[in-house]
Design a protein around this motif. Structure first.
Motif, PDB file in Angstrom:
ATOM      1  N   ILE A  98       0.750  -0.913  -0.195  1.00  0.00           N
ATOM      2  CA  ILE A  98       0.031   0.074  -0.123  1.00  0.00           C
ATOM      3  C   ILE A  98       0.962   1.161   0.264  1.00  0.00           C
ATOM      4  N   VAL A 115       0.573  -8.365   5.305  1.00  0.00           N
ATOM      5  CA  VAL A 115      -0.545  -7.792   4.889  1.00  0.00           C
ATOM      6  C   VAL A 115      -0.965  -6.113   6.553  1.00  0.00           C
ATOM      7  N   PRO A 116      -0.203  -4.922   5.799  1.00  0.00           N
ATOM      8  CA  PRO A 116       0.254  -5.063   4.553  1.00  0.00           C
ATOM      9  C   PRO A 116       2.101  -5.895   4.368  1.00  0.00           C
TER      10      PRO A 116
END
Length: 206
Positions: A188, A200-201
């Motif tokens: 991201i 994630v992330p």
């Protein structure tokens, strides 16, 4: 473009490349080179020698490097370019390619891929099964976009990077060259240092 195609690499990736070439119906004959001397035929196509024999086929064959390892693929690609080889771009008939998309030679676009408008993809890339690349992306040379990867708009992937199966990259994100992203990673924000990233992330692990 020549009437015959030589594919370097007869393993799993090579089989998929050959399948795409067969479905494109542009070559009268297709053969493989592979360093495993025990392999004589693959998919009914002959294995006619080792990878080091490629120079012998430059005159009357297009040559495609079907090797998954980015660095190895790059080395062979650059050597053959210097020798004057004709290196095609392979696009599966079921891929969807938008307007003003630039695809460099030596890149393969596999089944189910969607590439939206105004995207540029460099030499020797693998855009693997079912991946999607949205508008205004830049994929630099010898990157590998694995199956099911989704890149949003205005994403840049650096040279030689490898994005594992199912990665997701958000809008306006740049990933530097020589990165490895694990399967299912979500990016991201910019990744500006080479290394291996997971999660994630994503977080860097090496």
């Amino acid at each position: 473009m020549k009437k015959k195609l030589l594919i370097i690499g007869a393993s799993g990736h090579g089989k998929v490349v050959a399948d795409i070439a067969l479905q494109m119906r542009k070559w009268q004959s297709i053969v493989f080179l592979d360093d495993n001397e025990d392999i004589k035929t693959v998919m009914g196509l002959d294995v006619v020698g080792k990878s080091t024999d490629a120079s012998n086929y430059i005159q009357d064959h297009d040559i495609f490097i079907a090797i998954g390892n980015n660095a190895v693929r790059e080395n062979i690609h650059r050597k053959l370019r210097e020798e004057g080889a004709s290196i095609p771009t392979l696009i599966h008939p079921n891929a969807i390619i938008g307007e003003r998309v630039n695809l460099a030679f030596g890149t393969v676009i596999m089944a189910g891929v969607v590439i939206n408008c105004c995207t540029t993809i460099g030499e020797g890339c693998i855009i693997n099964t079912g991946s999607t690349i949205d508008h205004d992306n830049i994929i630099e040379d010898f990157a590998h976009i694995s199956p099911g990867v989704h890149l949003a708009g205005t994403v840049k992937i650096g040279q030689g990077s490898w994005l594992g199966t199912g990665c997701i990259v958000g809008n306006n994100v740049s990933i530097v060259g020589d990165c490895i992203l694990g399967a299912g990673a979500v990016v991201i924000k910019d990744v500006d240092q080479p290394g291996t990233y997971v999660g994630v992330p994503v977080r860097r692990i090496s």
